[in-house]
Motif scaffolding. Sequence first.
Motif, short mmCIF file in Angstrom:
data_model
loop_
_atom_site.label_atom_id
_atom_site.label_comp_id
_atom_site.label_asym_id
_atom_site.label_seq_id
_atom_site.Cartn_x
_atom_site.Cartn_y
_atom_site.Cartn_z
N UNK A 190 0.84 -1.20 0.00
CA UNK A 190 0.00 0.00 0.00
C UNK A 190 0.88 1.25 0.00
N UNK A 191 0.40 2.35 -0.56
CA UNK A 191 1.20 3.58 -0.57
C UNK A 191 1.51 4.06 0.86
N UNK A 192 2.69 4.63 1.03
CA UNK A 192 3.05 5.21 2.31
C UNK A 192 2.16 6.43 2.58
N UNK A 193 1.83 6.64 3.83
CA UNK A 193 1.01 7.80 4.18
C UNK A 193 1.78 9.10 3.93
N UNK A 194 1.10 10.07 3.39
CA UNK A 194 1.71 11.39 3.21
C UNK A 194 1.56 12.18 4.50
#
Length: 812
Positions: free
Chosen positions: A32-36
């Motif tokens: 999953x994409x890393x949190x911004x």
Amino acid sequence: MHLIVKCLPLLVAGAFASTACGQALLRIDASAPARAPLENQLQMGASVSPSGERIGANSQYLTRNGKPWMPVMGEFHYSRTPADEWEAELRKMKAAGIDIVATYIMWNHHEEQQGTYVWNGQRDLRRFVQLAAGAGLDVMVRVGPWVHAEVRYGGIPDWVVGAMPTRGDDPQYLRHVARLYGQIGRQLKGLLWKDGGRVIGVQIENEYNLNGPGEGAGHISTLKRMAREAGMDVPLYTVTGWDQTVYPSGEVTPVFGGYPDEPWARSTTELAPKETYAFRFDSRVSGDLGAQTRASTRGTADTDIDKTPFLGAEYGAGLPFMYRRRPVVSSDDIASMLPVQLGSGVNLVGYYMFHGGRNPVGMTTLEESTLTGGYNDTPMISYDFQAPLGPDGQQRPVLTRLRPFHLFMRDFGDRLAPMTVRKPDVVPTGPEDLTTPRLSVRSQGDSAFLFVSNHVRQYPMPLQRQVRFSVKLPGRTVEFPRQPVDLADGAYFIWPLNMDLDGTRLAYATAQPVARLDNGTAGVVYVFAASAGIPVELGFDAAAASSLTAPGARVNQEGGKTVIDGITPGTQAAVTIRRAGKAPVTLLVLTPEQSQQLAIGQLAGQRRLVIGAQQTWFADGGLRMRSDGNPAFRFAVYPALPRTPKAGMPLIAGQDGMFQSFAVTLPARSHEAAFKPVRAARMVRPVMIGGLANAALQPLPESFSAAAAWSIELPRIKNKLDALVELDFVGDIGRLFNGTRMLDDWYYSGYGWQFAARHAGSGPLTLSVLPLRADAPVYIPTEGRPDFGGKEQIAELRAVRVTPIYRLDVKP
């Protein structure tokens, strides 16, 4: 998921073809994409220095000049250490990998009498901050007014406690707090970040969870406003975040902690496995941290978890001894917490305490005690804390275990800080689950770090046999190592995945990154530490094979990968990467022991690696070294110095792999102390139960009339800087006197009590030992519990040992 793979061929996309028999394949999905990070969530203070450098904070991490910043912070109390020792001790902290020194400002250490402020000598805050800046350290001041710190009334002077309500918006109290803050502001004038100084943060209050009239978040707002009005305008404002803390959301950021045991607990036996050793994926507070007040509602730090970075202030680098509970911790008990905390998302490791000390004595003793309404009984003088640096500057073994992690954070923290925590498919059911493997991953894109810990204090962990890892990243799944490894009881480490080595991608390594050293046109050196008992295996893309050389190791081509194994850790280059038009990149893989002896600092005008068993720090462009008990010094330096350095005695130069080595043996010294009995112990009464904890109470002062006593004659030492006195006693409480002046005191636990000869003064010393009763309801570790031999009590002085301290200054 965590599964046992049968003897079948495996082919995992992006991984190696292999055959696994009875292997444990530990899977983590990090696709999953890393949190911004969220910006502008915190209202901090002046963040830009006169030179344009900027310190900031978003919802996930600290920043320095716009880049992610993962500093290491260590607590050192200036007012608990002689002022003439500050400079050397601060430089030792810097060499140990500390970036920020934190210190409590204890109100009753400065205004014990109303209106009479003391800011000189051991209480000279301004000079301490200046020396910290000179050592290259940033500073976090913890201004209270209530600080806890195991100090009398939490640091609030007696004359305040007896006359008015405290820890709230009472107008009389706030007038005195305003005067205190004004004094602190004047001491720090010109030393703040915005002025070109190194004070970057202010902690308000401590362990604050009060929520009555005039209390709560509003009181923290009041204190922050008052601090700013007093001139304390800084990039960071913090509060402690544990035990249901309350604070005004957005005005301060919480800091957290965790300890490997609870000296403040009531139990007289071993505690259950501590949460400190369990990876956390949904919370930040690591159990009971000993706040003296209790709250029943959810704290602000819990509801702010998505708005504030995960910062630490009180991860125990040791533990205090409290009267009723005296846990002794090992180096691994402390260091094994680091992969767990970092793997749980911590982006600032802050230790309490990193440097031990001793309480000053004023109009009264200034320790926390049940006699003054405290929750705990603590020693009157000693604040040793089993810290990495002892009260007399001695390096404890735990420092060597911690330092490789600190160096890792210094050089690779900007990569780790933005990474998101990923939990494995199977996680332990709780801290008490000792069989399920403990691990996590932090990742951003296809780069990641794997965190593993198989250590829990006082609880044997099972051998995890034939383990491999499978980490699913957005662009590929990395399954490694090629050869399964066994994770022994006590194993803990950090391994990289898809790590950029200045243009070459290291797919994985079964060794821990420690440092990156840029040696200009000579190239870049990446330093790794081998994990104890685990063979070193490095994985690269197949395309990298033509640029790699690995003398003495095996280079294998499998499944589109290049795998290097058979590496012998040491000071020789393990792998060299040469690409056209670029400086070479060298991988140096040290043994675990060598990595623990590694220090990095400015030496002869350049950042260099120094390996040596003795305590080492950097000052005035050279090295300073200390060895307790051993006159032989041997150290190795990379890159080589331009000339043979000077050290008072001729150094024997040599070569050790990539390193230039030096050795010298100083003249040996031997010191003997003599002691004789002065009075025999009398029978002491049973230990009383009571106080706020309803637990064992320290015996009343009059009880010491029953103590045994010995007279101690120290040897004549030309330079008393150069000896440590070890008092090997068995009893309940030991107290060391010069005449009637108490020099130090100690709760017996089996942990060695040392005292610097330089502080002993002239003439004989007296040691009094209050007997320990066999039925005393206090916790002493099994290994330290004395054999009473059927007697009701024990008070013995077994030996007084004097250890010579050898010092070597190396000037390039």
